[in-house]
Design a protein around this motif. Structure first.
Motif, PDB file in Angstrom:
ATOM      1  N   PHE A1484       0.840  -1.199   0.000  1.00  0.00           N
ATOM      2  CA  PHE A1484       0.000   0.000   0.000  1.00  0.00           C
ATOM      3  C   PHE A1484       0.882   1.258   0.000  1.00  0.00           C
ATOM      4  O   PHE A1484       0.698   2.167  -0.807  1.00  0.00           O
ATOM      5  N   ASP A1485       1.873   1.297   0.896  1.00  0.00           N
ATOM      6  CA  ASP A1485       2.728   2.490   0.975  1.00  0.00           C
ATOM      7  C   ASP A1485       3.423   2.758  -0.346  1.00  0.00           C
ATOM      8  O   ASP A1485       3.482   3.895  -0.827  1.00  0.00           O
ATOM      9  N   CYS A1486       3.947   1.667  -0.923  1.00  0.00           N
ATOM     10  CA  CYS A1486       4.681   1.809  -2.187  1.00  0.00           C
ATOM     11  C   CYS A1486       3.769   2.378  -3.277  1.00  0.00           C
ATOM     12  O   CYS A1486       4.107   3.360  -3.953  1.00  0.00           O
ATOM     13  N   LEU A1487       2.569   1.782  -3.429  1.00  0.00           N
ATOM     14  CA  LEU A1487       1.670   2.215  -4.503  1.00  0.00           C
ATOM     15  C   LEU A1487       1.137   3.620  -4.227  1.00  0.00           C
ATOM     16  O   LEU A1487       0.950   4.427  -5.139  1.00  0.00           O
ATOM     17  N   TYR A1488       0.891   3.902  -2.958  1.00  0.00           N
ATOM     18  CA  TYR A1488       0.339   5.216  -2.620  1.00  0.00           C
ATOM     19  C   TYR A1488       1.344   6.314  -2.986  1.00  0.00           C
ATOM     20  O   TYR A1488       0.996   7.370  -3.500  1.00  0.00           O
ATOM     21  N   SER A1493       2.786  10.746  -6.662  1.00  0.00           N
ATOM     22  CA  SER A1493       3.734  11.388  -7.584  1.00  0.00           C
ATOM     23  C   SER A1493       3.084  11.613  -8.945  1.00  0.00           C
ATOM     24  O   SER A1493       3.306  12.643  -9.585  1.00  0.00           O
ATOM     25  N   PHE A1494       2.249  10.663  -9.377  1.00  0.00           N
ATOM     26  CA  PHE A1494       1.550  10.879 -10.670  1.00  0.00           C
ATOM     27  C   PHE A1494       0.597  12.070 -10.559  1.00  0.00           C
ATOM     28  O   PHE A1494       0.436  12.839 -11.491  1.00  0.00           O
ATOM     29  N   MET A1499      -0.485  17.931 -12.001  1.00  0.00           N
ATOM     30  CA  MET A1499      -0.670  19.343 -11.653  1.00  0.00           C
ATOM     31  C   MET A1499       0.458  20.209 -12.216  1.00  0.00           C
ATOM     32  O   MET A1499       0.282  21.364 -12.487  1.00  0.00           O
ATOM     33  N   SER A1500       1.674  19.603 -12.324  1.00  0.00           N
ATOM     34  CA  SER A1500       2.846  20.440 -12.625  1.00  0.00           C
ATOM     35  C   SER A1500       2.905  20.813 -14.099  1.00  0.00           C
ATOM     36  O   SER A1500       2.158  20.300 -14.930  1.00  0.00           O
ATOM     37  N   ALA A1501       3.844  21.683 -14.390  1.00  0.00           N
ATOM     38  CA  ALA A1501       3.972  22.189 -15.757  1.00  0.00           C
ATOM     39  C   ALA A1501       4.522  21.119 -16.694  1.00  0.00           C
ATOM     40  O   ALA A1501       4.252  21.133 -17.893  1.00  0.00           O
ATOM     41  N   THR A1502       5.303  20.152 -16.129  1.00  0.00           N
ATOM     42  CA  THR A1502       5.927  19.160 -17.011  1.00  0.00           C
ATOM     43  C   THR A1502       4.905  18.201 -17.602  1.00  0.00           C
ATOM     44  O   THR A1502       5.260  17.343 -18.402  1.00  0.00           O
ATOM     45  N   CYS A1514      -1.900   6.384 -16.539  1.00  0.00           N
ATOM     46  CA  CYS A1514      -1.015   5.761 -15.552  1.00  0.00           C
ATOM     47  C   CYS A1514      -1.577   5.919 -14.141  1.00  0.00           C
ATOM     48  O   CYS A1514      -1.561   4.976 -13.348  1.00  0.00           O
ATOM     49  N   LEU A1515      -2.091   7.147 -13.852  1.00  0.00           N
ATOM     50  CA  LEU A1515      -2.650   7.374 -12.522  1.00  0.00           C
ATOM     51  C   LEU A1515      -3.820   6.413 -12.269  1.00  0.00           C
ATOM     52  O   LEU A1515      -3.934   5.808 -11.204  1.00  0.00           O
ATOM     53  N   SER A1516      -4.687   6.273 -13.280  1.00  0.00           N
ATOM     54  CA  SER A1516      -5.843   5.378 -13.118  1.00  0.00           C
ATOM     55  C   SER A1516      -5.383   3.950 -12.834  1.00  0.00           C
ATOM     56  O   SER A1516      -5.952   3.256 -11.988  1.00  0.00           O
TER      57      SER A1516
END
Length: 1948
Positions: A1484-1488, A1493-1494, A1499-1502, A1514-1516
């Protein structure tokens, strides 16, 4: 008794007279249908018989064939209900006209209609029949189903008691149906009489069977026992053979041969395969076409004869036939035969009536028995059992296989008399008092009853028939309950027989024998036969005849009884009117029977039973067991007559009567024995009846005179003179004893019938006495029996026995003084069986030696009678002696079975059977073994309560041990015995009450207030709120999930109108916003289906509620309606078709797999409007996923598919395939093949199957053949992955989804097979798939469909290379599934992501996701739940350059970024699969972390570098992986992520992403928290289909993946929620669990503590699970033996019943355990007892008995003021019992206390309680216990508290020692064998001897104790006698004088 006439003259009275009217008749009159049926004019059946009057009508009513408009008849039988507590009742089946009424009634309940049937045509017959329903597995027994069969002229209606109805058409006219063990037998009506001569054919079979209403009616075959051993099996086709009786147990049929007049008995059994084949082989068709002339038949006939070596010619045969017909009228004398043939004919007939078809060399067989009448009128027709074995049908038809076969067992021998025997009108089976069985049949023409004795042999199909007995009878009826039958003799009197032994006449009050007025008709019989006068009959003119009663010989009676006379008196009308007499008997049920009277009335009478009191019944059983059969029969008959004489004794005097009767039979003169004379005084018999019981026969004898002189009446008269009227007391004592003293010695009469058997009888009665001592409820019977036993013991001079009885009942035995003399010569006449021992067997003594660990002799017991003795002796042997084989192999070590020449075999097998039930687990403790064995022997808690407390203590101890640590998989009975209601309930498999009933408002969390209307609509109301409130008690996360997933309310459209926007534009803007929101609404149902999975049980009468899919909106602030249909904006066509399909699936998935769903209900849900067709299609798919679609009839499936509705076809094909997962079902395969062109033959017409339906069908093949490795399907699917587009438009659009489906299906077919694909090496599956994945030259299309792909497509130019974009995903996933979990590195390396820029440019980034996922799940064991492992999947080149500010120019940054994100997403998916449903915190921690990060990248400009769409994908996928790991856990962090994504509706968020996010939400709360995901191969395959990482762009997009497959994830769900439910309140509660994991390569064996309700880990990972104390009773489930038990608990809603321990509160009320009543001052025990208030009892226990005990015995009240000590003691005892959780010990404590008090007051008149006390003390000192206390885990002692017993022992010791010091002379005089006088001394002495286990004085004197001089010498002698040391310390001083007294006392 030797004189038979004394028996003849006896008479018994029938009881419970009632007039009888069939219940159905009354009901018919009031039946609403009665008007049409004109039943009101129905003439009662009784009038019909009396008007006709012939004897033939008296038999069963079904023979009545009057040409009336209506007929009525009825059957009565004994009904027994499944639930044993109900009494037995009578069932009546009444039929008249078109109606059949089945009613029931019992002694306690009036008759009521159970079922009533009305049919279309008149009922010809109605009967009960039990049909066997065969079970799925071969080993299981067929389940019998009780049915009523109603026969009409053309069909049989069968109605089962469970409510099933069948109609079986009859292919021919039936004369009668017969119920049998296997089903129905049908007798064909023989049309011989009325058929005109027709061209001859084979005789058709006459007997058919129907094993089940749905089965074919098949002919019955028979196996004749003929002269010729080769006699073939053949069909029963003899029309002269009529069935007259069938029986189920044993399975026999009785037939009657109408030509020969003989009865035969056949065994009915299933046919063997050899017999089936031989019958079919030899039915060579000889049938001729109708038009052929007879002469051709004659030629075949001649040919047949010429082949035969027969002396006769066919013409001879013809002559015989004619002669046969002329002579066949039954009235004439027996027919003649031609001498040349009659001997042969007779020979053949006598061996097998009507069926002998001897086989001869040569093809044809011809019948030799020529004297059976020809069935049709044609002279040349062969006789009915003739050539070719009666081939049934014309040659073209295929023969019907026979099911049943009859084999002859017995046939009557032809009678020599001139008159031929008529058909029996009544047949029944009866047994006598000694268990002999008889088949009786009543031949009315001869007025005789014939009884054939038969014996059942070891082979159940073979019965051995013995002798035939006949006696005159007009009618007879069996009374099975009392093992007797009632016979109506020709003169009208009723006689009771048991078997063939006459018992007595039966006197029916109010009815006279008809013999009185017969004298004027029957001149040769002037004396009346037998009659009785009672006050009820006022006909005084007959009384005079009583004195001159003479018995005519039975022979004369028979001769006189001819038809002529009978009719003459039947017609005497005046007589018939004046006195009714009995004309017939009918409807016997248990011991009741109906008498039909001459005046048409019917009376129902009850014949009394042999004994009412349990004691007498047991004594009779013992007597019957030990005596030879003939003697036993005489004794029982004698007793029956005495007991049931008219006006006989009341129940409580039954014992006195029994003793008197038996002692007389043994030769005692009971008048002269004081105590038996007193018994007689208590049996008041009226002087009228007394002499009548002993009425002499016409040949008087001295014995009769003695009988008169000894009769009770005579004695009473003499007594009155002797004693004078005044001194009643004197009559009992003084006078009696003086006269006895002065009279000569009493002697026994050696001629008495039981005299030789006295020792044997004495011994069995003694064993019975020992048995009664072991039952508290029957101990009073033991006291009665002791009187009889002591008398026999005195007379047999068995001193030790008398001593034993005296010790048991000291004050009672001392009152008996008399004994009778038996001469030495007579003693030798007595048979002394070897088993009678001089030393009396004492069962308590045996237990005592057992506890002291002495050597044991086997204890004698009577099989079938002393069952309690057997059970307890073996229990002690097992538990106390510790012999594990005591109950199986070593039974004979502990029990000596008495055999008495009867019943040996039965009992032994019984013992063996019981021991085989025992589950043989090697590590079972003795306690467990004992408890399981006792249960298997049928021992229950009720039985334990009646075992005396001392004897029961070891068993209670074992029970208590088992209660502490039970085994989870014990049967319900074992759990009941150990008193664990929680386990009993568990075993009973009761699920939590479903639905709205359990929603008590107090338990529901305060949900946001919603109106009723809304509640109903959203489709999520059926979750169990109690449970959800327990699992997530702190917050409202479930409510939140519900809010996010609801799609039935309008959405809020919030758009702000800017000033420059016109109104029209604003409306458009709102509608565009709504369109965006609708993308989300349409995606919700997929998640909702997972959320409400399996949570609803539909009501069969209501359609399934489907929530609306609401696509409207409300705009704030005016709350105006926004609608898409206004026409302002363009809405895509068919936008909602798939979303309503998903909505249907979501609704259907609510239905739990355990619900009652049938084909009719599925069809009933079909919507009327076509708009809802898509929803219904989804509903069908859902029913497949939860397994209900298998119930849909094939016809309906065909119906749905022919409609051609695309969605319905998709839903149905996928549903049916999912329901038949990996079954390789052929019918489904055919169904799917029609929709897949590749599976059709090349020449078949091309069907226009829609593309999506083809995709569904291909996946369907994968599901049906999942994991089977089926070669043909694998080959076709492999080719289909690369299916090229066709020449026309076919296969051009959406090719990707088809290729993907073929890949998924191929993967499923070969799931997990890896390189072991048997027989597929030539297909090169992995290489071919690799080529599909990376591209290359297309191979030529092999296989059947190559023709189709010759010409290229006109639409798509692909060339001859593989189009990787189409084939890669399918091939990748196929490889992943084939090599799933195989850790095959070479295949995994094919799937590695490329590590050069050049190669990366050639591959679609999303294919990298698939490849990474595929590679990881092949290398299953290498997946680790940490971010380092996830990142390690990224190739070096990408790792080096991502996030690096300086990048070389030849690298395409966009490609690298996309590749990086997709590879990470693929690895995260792999972690999700590996840890699915495990809630692993590392995973759970790893996937969370990756999910966050996704989100930040988005949100970020990149974000623009990778692209929004790619990041969102990927987020889905990571979100789905997260919710797979946390499936069913409702994790808050995941919920927050889902909620965040739910709110985003603008920009790139399309329909597919919403679908993914809401699927994640659904998985998170899978099944309302009751389900989670499995990681089995099958589950992973299903999840790969459902979570394929390319989601649809809009609601109609099926290009890359068929939307319907999203629901297959349900196949991966498994119930793993364990819910503890309090067994008392039936509410879910919290309980602590210890769960132990097995050791694996990653971790050692670990135990974790969980608070249930909780999700369990996958069961194969667990070693054991245990409910922990101290609040609840412990319970452990060992999973190393197998997980079935736990699986069955989980599948039934996961309910695990738990039980609170006393004084504990549930965790909900007392989370920390501080409020518990046992919590304060635990250390100081006594203060606790003092502070214990009886009022507090209710907090400890809810047991009503204990609460009232506290109320009445532990509270100070007025009456109890002076008994404070008792109150304190009772309170302490109660506290002890309740806190130690053994309330069943309360009676034991009190009994010990009572015993000690009685002893202190020297009021003991029986030593029973002291025996128990001694056993308790011995148990506490036994090695068994000391050993257990040393080795036991808690060091616990026995059940009794440590302080109580020593106090009681001390008190008892003190009392007895005080007595001894005063009365030592009494003990010494006993030792020297002198008699005792004083009662009190005698009582106390007996108490002393019993308590200290001092043996009988004979033994003591034998060891010369007086001569001892030293203590050691005494010690040695005492130890030889087995006397305990504590007794020696008391006796030593007496024997050694005063010298040693001081040392002895010090030692004490």
């Amino acid at each position: 008794m030797s004189n038979i006439y004394e028996e003849r003259a006896t008479m018994i009275a029938a009881g419970e007279l009632q007039s009888f009217v069939p219940f159905g008749r009354e009901h018919c009159k009031n039946h609403p249908n009665a008007v049409n049926l004109q039943l009101r004019q129905l003439q009662p059946a009784s009038e019909l018989w009396s008007s006709d009057g012939a004897a033939g009508l008296v038999g069963s009513l079904q023979e009545v064939t009057l040409q009336e408009k209506e007929r009525e008849w009825w059957l009565l039988s004994k009904g027994s209900s499944e639930d044993s507590d109900q009494m037995e009742y009578e069932e009546e089946l009444f039929s008249a006209g078109n109606m059949v009424i089945w009613s029931r009634g019992s002694t306690s309940q009036a008759s009521y209609v159970y079922k009533a049937f009305t049919v279309d045509s008149p009922v010809q017959q109605a009967l009960w029949c039990n049909f066997g329903i065969p079970q799925k597995t071969k080993d299981e027994q067929d389940v019998m189903e009780q049915t009523v069969c109603i026969v009409q002229s053309h069909c049989v209606n069968v109605h089962s008691s469970t409510g099933k109805d069948f109609i079986s058409p009859l292919p021919f006219q039936v004369s009668k149906l017969w119920p049998t063990k296997f089903g129905l037998l049908l007798e064909r009506k023989n049309p011989a009489s009325d058929a005109p001569p027709s061209p001859p054919r084979e005789p058709l079979p006459t007997l058919f069977s129907m094993l089940h209403p749905l089965d074919e009616i098949a002919p019955v075959v028979c196996r004749p026992t003929g002269l010729f051993e080769a006699a073939r099996v053949q069909y029963v086709s003899d029309s002269t053979m009529k069935i007259i009786f069938t029986n189920c147990q044993p399975s026999i049929v009785m037939t009657y041969d109408t030509v020969q007049g003989l009865h035969s008995v056949w065994v009915l059994r299933k046919v063997t395969p050899d017999e089936q084949s031989s019958v079919l082989k030899c039915t060579e068709p000889v049938a001729t076409p109708q038009g052929l002339m007879p002469h051709s038949f004659l030629t075949t006939h001649l040919r047949n004869v010429s082949r035969m070596d027969s002396p006769s010619s066919p013409f001879h045969c013809h002559a015989l036939h004619n002669q046969n017909r002329m002579a066949s009228s039954p009235g004439l004398h027996s027919r003649t035969h031609s001498p040349s043939i009659s001997s042969m004919a007779a020979l053949s007939r006598s061996h097998s009536p009507g069926l002998a078809a001897p086989s001869f060399p040569g093809a044809a067989r011809f019948n030799m028995s020529y004297h059976s009448s020809s069935p049709r009128g044609h002279p040349f027709l062969p006789s009915p059992n003739s050539t070719a074995n009666g081939s049934v049908l014309v040659s073209e038809l295929e023969p019907i296989l026979p099911d049943l076969c009859i084999e002859q067992l017995w046939s009557e021998t032809a009678s020599s008399s001139k008159e031929m025997s008529c058909q029996a009108s009544k047949v029944f089976i009866t047994s006598d008092l000694c268990d002999n069985k008889y088949l009786c049949f009543l031949v009315e023409s001869h007025q005789q009853l014939r009884c054939v004795k038969f014996i059942e042999s070891n082979d159940p199909s073979q019965l051995i028939f013995a002798s035939v007995a006949t006696f005159p009878a007009k009618d007879a009826a069996p009374l099975e309950y009392i093992d007797a039958m009632l016979v109506l003799e020709a003169n009208g009197s009723l006689v009771l027989y048991t078997g063939v032994t006459r018992v007595s006449k039966v006197f029916v009050p109010g009815l006279l024998s008809p013999s009185f007025s017969l004298s004027n008709h029957m001149t040769h019989r002037s004396t009346p036969i037998e009659s009785v006068s009672t006050p009820a009959n006022t006909t005084g003119r007959h009384i005079r005849r009583l004195e001159e009663v003479v018995m005519p010989s039975p022979v004369a009676e028979l001769k006189g009884c001819t038809k002529h006379h009978e009719t003459s008196w039947l017609d005497d009308y005046t007589f018939r009117q004046s006195v009714p007499y009995i004309q017939a008997l009918r409807d016997p049920v248990s011991s009741r029977v109906t008498l039909e009277l001459s005046n048409g009335k019917m009376l129902r009478i009850t014949i009394p039973e042999i004994a009412t009191s349990e004691l007498v019944r047991k004594c009779l059983q013992a007597v019957r067991f030990i005596l030879p059969k003939e003697t036993a029969m005489k004794v029982l008959v004698k007793w029956y007559n005495i007991y049931n004489a008219p006006g006989g004794p009341s129940v409580h005097l039954e014992w006195n009567l029994f003793v008197t009767c038996f002692m007389r039979l043994m030769g005692y003169n009971t008048e002269r024995l004081g105590w038996t004379r007193n018994l007689n005084c208590e049996v008041p018999l009226s002087p009228v009846i007394a002499p009548k019981k002993a009425r002499p026969a016409d040949t008087g004898s001295d014995e009769d005179w003695d009988y008169m002189r000894l009769s009770d009446y005579h004695r009473q008269v003499v007594f009155r003179h002797a004693c004078g009227a005044g001194s009643v007391e004197a009559s009992n004592t003084s006078v009696g004893e003086e006269s006895l003293a002065s009279s000569p010695a009493l002697r026994l009469d050696p001629c008495a019938p039981l005299f030789p058997h006295i020792p044997a009888l004495f011994y069995v009665l003694h064993l019975l006495y020992e048995e009664l001592k072991l039952d508290e409820l029957q101990r009073s019977g033991g006291r009665l029996l002791v009187g009889l036993l002591q008398q026999l013991a005195r007379d047999l001079q068995l001193e030790e026995y008398i001593d034993l009885y005296w010790r048991d009942y000291p004050s009672f035995i001392t009152t008996f003084k008399e004994s009778c003399l038996i001469d030495q010569a007579q003693v030798e006449q007595m048979l002394r069986p070897s088993f009678v021992r001089a030393e009396p067997p004492c069962v308590f003594g045996w237990f005592s030696s057992c506890l002291r660990g002495e050597e044991l002799a086997p204890f004698p017991y009577l099989p079938g009678i002393c069952e309690r003795t057997k059970l307890l002796v073996l229990s002690y042997a097992l538990y106390v002696v510790g012999d594990e084989n005591a109950t199986s192999a070593d039974v004979s070590k502990y029990l000596a079975k008495l055999s008495a020449g009867q019943k040996k075999t039965v009992i032994e097998s019984g013992l063996r059977r019981q021991s085989s039930i025992k589950p043989d687990a090697p590590n079972e403790s003795l306690a467990e073994k004992l408890v399981v064995w006792l249960t298997s022997a049928g021992f229950t808690l009720k039985d334990l309560e009646s075992v005396p407390f001392g004897v029961a203590l070891p068993i209670r101890d074992a029970v208590y041990q088992c209660r502490e640590q039970p085994c989870s998989d014990w049967s319900e009975e074992v759990c009941l015995l150990i008193g664990r209601q929680d386990l009993t309930k568990q075993a009973h498999k009761v699920t939590l009450a479903k639905g709205k009933a359990t929603l008590s408002p107090g338990l529901m969390l305060e949900a946001p207030p919603t109106t009723e209307a809304d509640e109903e609509e959203d489709g999520m109301t059926d979750l169990n709120q109690d449970l959800i409130g327990l699992i997530w008690s702190q917050d409202l996360r479930v409510q939140e999930a519900r809010r996010l997933l609801q799609s039935s309310r309008p959405v809020r459209v919030s758009v702000v109108q800017l000033p420059e926007v016109s109104d029209h534009e604003f409306i458009e803007e709102k509608e565009n916003k709504l369109l965006q929101l609708c993308q989300r609404t349409m995606a919700l149902p997929v998640g909702r289906g997972l959320f409400t999975l399996f949570s609803y049980h539909p009501v069969p009468t209501e359609p399934l509620p489907v929530p609306k899919l609401n696509l409207t909106g409300r705009a704030s602030p005016q709350n105006t309606m926004v609608d898409l249909n206004s026409g302002n904006i363009d809405v895509p066509p068919n936008m909602t078709s798939w979303s309503s399909f998903h909505n249907g699936v979501a609704a259907g998935l609510k239905i739990a797999p355990a619900s009652q769903v049938d084909s009719a209900w599925i069809a009933y849900n079909k919507p009327k409007s076509p708009e809802l067709a898509n929803e219904y299609a989804g509903f069908l798919m859902a029913l497949g996923l939860n397994g209900h679609l298998t119930k849909l009839a094939t016809l309906n499936i065909h119906d749905y598919l022919t409609k051609g509705h695309e969605m319905t076809s998709i839903g149905l094909l996928l549903g049916v395939s999912a329901a038949k997962l990996s079954t390789m079902d052929m019918s489904i395969t055919r169904l799917l093949s029609i929709h897949i062109p590749a599976l059709l033959p090349p020449t078949s017409t091309e069907l226009d199957v829609p593309h999506n339906v083809q995709v569904a069908a291909v996946v369907g093949v994968g599901l049906v053949y999942q994991g089977t490795g089926h070669r043909h399907n694998a080959e076709v699917l492999l080719a289909e992955i690369g299916r090229p587009p066709g020449p026309e438009m076919e296969y051009c659009t959406d090719r990707e989804s088809y290729s993907l489906a073929a890949g998924l299906a191929l993967g499923m077919v070969c799931l997990g097979h890896g390189s072991n694909l048997i027989g597929m090496t030539d297909l090169n599956v992995p290489e071919q798939l690799y080529q599909y994945m990376v591209g290359g030259h297309r191979r030529t299309h092999a296989g059947i469909n190559r023709e189709k792909h010759k010409s290229p497509s006109y639409q798509i130019k692909e060339g001859d290379t593989i189009n990787v974009d189409v084939t890669c995903p399918g091939a990748t996933l196929a490889l992943a599934m084939i090599y799933l979990k195989t850790n095959n590195r070479s295949i995994a390396d094919w799937l590695k992501a490329p590590d050069t820029m050049f190669l990366l440019d050639f591959i679609k980034p999303e294919f990298l996701l698939l490849r990474t996922l595929a590679r990881c799940i092949i290398m299953w064991d290498e997946i680790l739940p940490n971010s380092e492992w996830v990142s390690s999947n990224v190739p070096q080149i990408i790792q080096d350059n991502i996030g690096n500010p300086v990048v070389s120019e030849d690298l395409n940054m966009e490609t690298l970024a996309q590749a990086h994100d997709y590879i990470i997403a693929g690895a995260c998916m792999a972690v999700g699969f590996r840890f699915a449903g495990s809630a692993n915190s590392d995973a759970f921690d790893c996937l969370y972390k990756f999910a966050r990060s996704f989100m930040q990248s988005l949100m970020s400009a990149t974000a623009t570098v990778t692209g929004h769409y790619n990041l969102q994908t990927c987020l889905s996928m990571v979100l789905l992986a997260l919710s797979m790991v946390m499936a069913g856990s409702g994790n808050l962090k995941v919920l927050q992520l889902c909620r965040f994504l739910h709110k985003r509706t603008s920009g790139e968020m399309n329909y597919g992403f919403h679908m993914a996010h809401h699927m994640a939400l659904g998985l998170l709360f899978l099944g309302g928290g009751r389900y989670t995901l499995s990681t089995s191969n099958s589950a992973i395959a299903a999840l790969l289909c459902a979570l394929y990482p390319h989601f649809p762009a809009h609601s109609t997009d099926n290009r890359y993946h068929l939307q319907a497959l999203r629901h297959l994830g349900v196949l991966a769900a498994e119930p793993r929620l364990l819910v503890p439910v309090d067994v008392d309140t039936l509410k879910p509660c919290y309980a602590l669990l210890d769960v132990t994991y097995k050791e694996t390569q990653w971790y050692e064996e670990t135990t974790v503590e969980l608070m249930a309700p909780t999700m369990l880990p996958e069961l194969q990972l667990l070693k054991k699970m245990k409910v922990k104390g101290p609040r609840y009773w412990e319970l452990s489930i060992d999973l190393s033996k197998g997980t079935q038990h736990l699986q069955s608990i989980l599948s039934k809603d996961g309910v695990l019943y738990v039980k609170l321990r006393a004084g504990q509160l549930p965790y909900k009320d007392d989370p920390r355990g501080w409020k518990s009543l046992l919590a304060p001052n635990v250390n100081n025990r006594n203060s606790e007892v003092r502070t214990f208030k009886p009022e507090a009892i209710s907090t400890f226990t809810s047991d009503a008995a204990l609460v009232s005990f506290a109320e009445y015995f532990c509270k100070t009240s007025e009456s109890m003021k002076n008994k404070q000590n008792t109150l304190a003691l009772f309170s302490a005892i109660l506290y002890e019992c309740v806190t130690q959780e053994n309330p069943e010990m309360l009676p034991t404590y009190i009994a010990i206390d009572q015993a000690v008090q009685t002893l202190e007051q020297t009021e003991m008149c029986e030593t029973f309680a002291l025996w128990q006390m001694r056993l308790v003390l011995e148990l506490c000192e036994s090695r068994l216990l000391q050993h257990r206390q040393r080795g036991g885990p808690q060091g616990r002692g026995l059940l009794l508290s440590s302080e109580f017993l020593p106090v009681m022992k001390n008190s008892a010791d003190g009392t007895l020692d005080a007595w001894l010091s005063e009365n030592s002379h009494v003990l010494m005089s006993y030792m020297s064998g002198q008699a005792l006088t004083e009662e009190i001394l005698s009582n106390m002495l007996a108490c002393f001897l019993v308590y200290h286990a001092i043996p009988c004085h004979n033994k003591m004197s034998a060891t010369h104790l007086e001569g001892s001089t030293s203590f050691p010498e005494l010690l040695l002698k005492f130890s030889q006698l087995g006397v305990p040391v504590r007794a020696l310390l008391r006796l030593g001083p007496l024997f050694l004088g005063t010298v040693l007294s001081r040392t002895g006392q010090e030692a004490c």
